[in-house]
Design a protein around this motif. Structure first.
Motif, PDB file in Angstrom:
ATOM      1  N   GLU A 215       0.490   5.655   0.731  1.00  0.00           N
ATOM      2  CA  GLU A 215      -0.302   6.786   1.202  1.00  0.00           C
ATOM      3  C   GLU A 215       0.120   8.011   0.403  1.00  0.00           C
ATOM      4  O   GLU A 215       1.307   8.317   0.292  1.00  0.00           O
ATOM      5  CB  GLU A 215      -0.091   6.989   2.690  1.00  0.00           C
ATOM      6  CG  GLU A 215      -0.625   5.818   3.506  1.00  0.00           C
ATOM      7  CD  GLU A 215      -0.241   5.861   4.970  1.00  0.00           C
ATOM      8  OE1 GLU A 215       0.524   6.763   5.378  1.00  0.00           O
ATOM      9  OE2 GLU A 215      -0.690   4.960   5.703  1.00  0.00           O
ATOM     10  N   TYR A 216      -0.875   8.671  -0.192  1.00  0.00           N
ATOM     11  CA  TYR A 216      -0.607   9.851  -1.000  1.00  0.00           C
ATOM     12  C   TYR A 216      -1.805  10.790  -0.903  1.00  0.00           C
ATOM     13  O   TYR A 216      -2.952  10.360  -1.024  1.00  0.00           O
ATOM     14  CB  TYR A 216      -0.350   9.472  -2.474  1.00  0.00           C
ATOM     15  CG  TYR A 216      -0.356  10.659  -3.391  1.00  0.00           C
ATOM     16  CD1 TYR A 216       0.685  11.587  -3.370  1.00  0.00           C
ATOM     17  CD2 TYR A 216      -1.422  10.895  -4.242  1.00  0.00           C
ATOM     18  CE1 TYR A 216       0.654  12.705  -4.190  1.00  0.00           C
ATOM     19  CE2 TYR A 216      -1.457  12.004  -5.062  1.00  0.00           C
ATOM     20  CZ  TYR A 216      -0.407  12.915  -5.027  1.00  0.00           C
ATOM     21  OH  TYR A 216      -0.451  14.019  -5.836  1.00  0.00           O
TER      22      TYR A 216
ATOM     23  N   PRO B  19       4.045   2.712   3.851  1.00  0.00           N
ATOM     24  CA  PRO B  19       4.097   2.487   5.301  1.00  0.00           C
ATOM     25  C   PRO B  19       4.985   1.303   5.676  1.00  0.00           C
ATOM     26  O   PRO B  19       5.177   0.375   4.880  1.00  0.00           O
ATOM     27  CB  PRO B  19       2.646   2.204   5.673  1.00  0.00           C
ATOM     28  CG  PRO B  19       1.836   2.763   4.561  1.00  0.00           C
ATOM     29  CD  PRO B  19       2.692   2.627   3.340  1.00  0.00           C
TER      30      PRO B  19
ATOM     31  N   ARG C  57       0.820  -1.204   0.000  1.00  0.00           N
ATOM     32  CA  ARG C  57       0.000   0.000   0.000  1.00  0.00           C
ATOM     33  C   ARG C  57       0.852   1.250   0.000  1.00  0.00           C
ATOM     34  O   ARG C  57       2.022   1.212   0.352  1.00  0.00           O
ATOM     35  CB  ARG C  57      -0.988  -0.008   1.157  1.00  0.00           C
ATOM     36  CG  ARG C  57      -0.362  -0.038   2.507  1.00  0.00           C
ATOM     37  CD  ARG C  57      -1.412  -0.274   3.591  1.00  0.00           C
ATOM     38  NE  ARG C  57      -0.719  -0.464   4.846  1.00  0.00           N
ATOM     39  CZ  ARG C  57      -0.794   0.365   5.871  1.00  0.00           C
ATOM     40  NH1 ARG C  57      -1.595   1.399   5.815  1.00  0.00           N
ATOM     41  NH2 ARG C  57      -0.103   0.135   6.958  1.00  0.00           N
TER      42      ARG C  57
ATOM     43  N   ARG D  89      -4.834   9.891   1.100  1.00  0.00           N
ATOM     44  CA  ARG D  89      -5.562   8.686   0.704  1.00  0.00           C
ATOM     45  C   ARG D  89      -4.671   7.461   0.872  1.00  0.00           C
ATOM     46  O   ARG D  89      -3.450   7.569   0.835  1.00  0.00           O
ATOM     47  CB  ARG D  89      -5.984   8.769  -0.766  1.00  0.00           C
ATOM     48  CG  ARG D  89      -6.942   9.871  -1.104  1.00  0.00           C
ATOM     49  CD  ARG D  89      -7.280   9.797  -2.608  1.00  0.00           C
ATOM     50  NE  ARG D  89      -8.228  10.808  -2.975  1.00  0.00           N
ATOM     51  CZ  ARG D  89      -7.910  11.923  -3.622  1.00  0.00           C
ATOM     52  NH1 ARG D  89      -6.660  12.157  -3.984  1.00  0.00           N
ATOM     53  NH2 ARG D  89      -8.845  12.800  -3.934  1.00  0.00           N
ATOM     54  N   THR D  90      -5.299   6.305   1.000  1.00  0.00           N
ATOM     55  CA  THR D  90      -4.567   5.044   1.043  1.00  0.00           C
ATOM     56  C   THR D  90      -4.872   4.267  -0.232  1.00  0.00           C
ATOM     57  O   THR D  90      -6.033   4.080  -0.595  1.00  0.00           O
ATOM     58  CB  THR D  90      -4.975   4.204   2.272  1.00  0.00           C
ATOM     59  OG1 THR D  90      -4.665   4.952   3.452  1.00  0.00           O
ATOM     60  CG2 THR D  90      -4.233   2.873   2.310  1.00  0.00           C
ATOM     61  N   TYR D  91      -3.834   3.845  -0.910  1.00  0.00           N
ATOM     62  CA  TYR D  91      -3.931   3.116  -2.168  1.00  0.00           C
ATOM     63  C   TYR D  91      -3.376   1.707  -1.961  1.00  0.00           C
ATOM     64  O   TYR D  91      -2.329   1.538  -1.332  1.00  0.00           O
ATOM     65  CB  TYR D  91      -3.102   3.801  -3.246  1.00  0.00           C
ATOM     66  CG  TYR D  91      -3.571   5.184  -3.635  1.00  0.00           C
ATOM     67  CD1 TYR D  91      -4.283   5.387  -4.812  1.00  0.00           C
ATOM     68  CD2 TYR D  91      -3.277   6.297  -2.854  1.00  0.00           C
ATOM     69  CE1 TYR D  91      -4.702   6.648  -5.193  1.00  0.00           C
ATOM     70  CE2 TYR D  91      -3.699   7.575  -3.223  1.00  0.00           C
ATOM     71  CZ  TYR D  91      -4.412   7.735  -4.388  1.00  0.00           C
ATOM     72  OH  TYR D  91      -4.827   8.984  -4.767  1.00  0.00           O
ATOM     73  N   LEU D  92      -4.049   0.711  -2.510  1.00  0.00           N
ATOM     74  CA  LEU D  92      -3.586  -0.675  -2.443  1.00  0.00           C
ATOM     75  C   LEU D  92      -3.032  -1.111  -3.789  1.00  0.00           C
ATOM     76  O   LEU D  92      -3.602  -0.789  -4.830  1.00  0.00           O
ATOM     77  CB  LEU D  92      -4.730  -1.609  -2.046  1.00  0.00           C
ATOM     78  CG  LEU D  92      -5.288  -1.418  -0.641  1.00  0.00           C
ATOM     79  CD1 LEU D  92      -6.426  -2.400  -0.388  1.00  0.00           C
ATOM     80  CD2 LEU D  92      -4.214  -1.579   0.411  1.00  0.00           C
TER      81      LEU D  92
ATOM     82  N   ASP E 256      -6.968   3.712  -5.060  1.00  0.00           N
ATOM     83  CA  ASP E 256      -7.505   4.357  -3.862  1.00  0.00           C
ATOM     84  C   ASP E 256      -8.638   3.502  -3.309  1.00  0.00           C
ATOM     85  O   ASP E 256      -9.631   3.262  -3.993  1.00  0.00           O
ATOM     86  CB  ASP E 256      -8.008   5.762  -4.202  1.00  0.00           C
ATOM     87  CG  ASP E 256      -8.586   6.499  -3.009  1.00  0.00           C
ATOM     88  OD1 ASP E 256      -8.561   5.970  -1.875  1.00  0.00           O
ATOM     89  OD2 ASP E 256      -9.080   7.621  -3.210  1.00  0.00           O
TER      90      ASP E 256
END
Length: 136
Positions: free
Chosen positions: A48-49, A74, A46, A52-55, A119
């Motif tokens: 973080e940008y 992370p 994942r 937002r958290t993107y997988l 996202d």
């Protein structure tokens, strides 16, 4: 001497079905092979940008767009008790994907040629994103 089936044919099938389900359920329990007694799962990829958290997901054939800015991968401690608890978040640079809104998906140069980050709160599915990529 002939055996007697107390359950009948249908009853025997139900007993067999229950036996299979119990065996399957026992085979799917988590293992506790670590010294800490817990089962460790592999961390999801994942990023973080922009709040937002993107997988991470696999999507081939996309083209990197403009540089968006700083992102963070992370920290992950997927092996408790193995001395890697001090791992820290890693800075990265987010890039747009040509034809896709960055609020839906982004890319990282270092992630590989077939990984995009979706996202989790966008409500957009991977097949929809793949259509956007092909349409660009």
């Amino acid at each position: 001497m002939k055996g007697v089936n107390l359950f009948g044919v249908a009853g025997a099938a139900r007993v067999l079905s229950v036996a299979v389900l119990v065996t399957t359920a026992v085979g799917c329990t988590a293992s506790t092979g670590s010294a800490g007694g817990g089962s460790a799962a592999s961390c999801t990829y994942r990023v973080e940008y922009a709040g937002r958290t993107y997988l991470g997901s696999e999507a081939k054939g996309f083209v990197l767009g403009a540089r968006l800015g700083g992102a963070t991968v992370p920290a992950c401690d997927d092996t408790p008790g193995h001395g890697d608890d001090s791992k820290r978040a890693t800075p990265a640079t987010a890039y747009a994907i040509k034809g896709v809104d960055p609020g839906v998906a982004i890319a990282l140069k270092d992630a590989g040629d077939d990984v995009i980050f979706v996202d989790v709160s966008s409500g957009t599915t991977l097949p929809e994103i793949k259509k956007l990529i092909r349409g660009s």
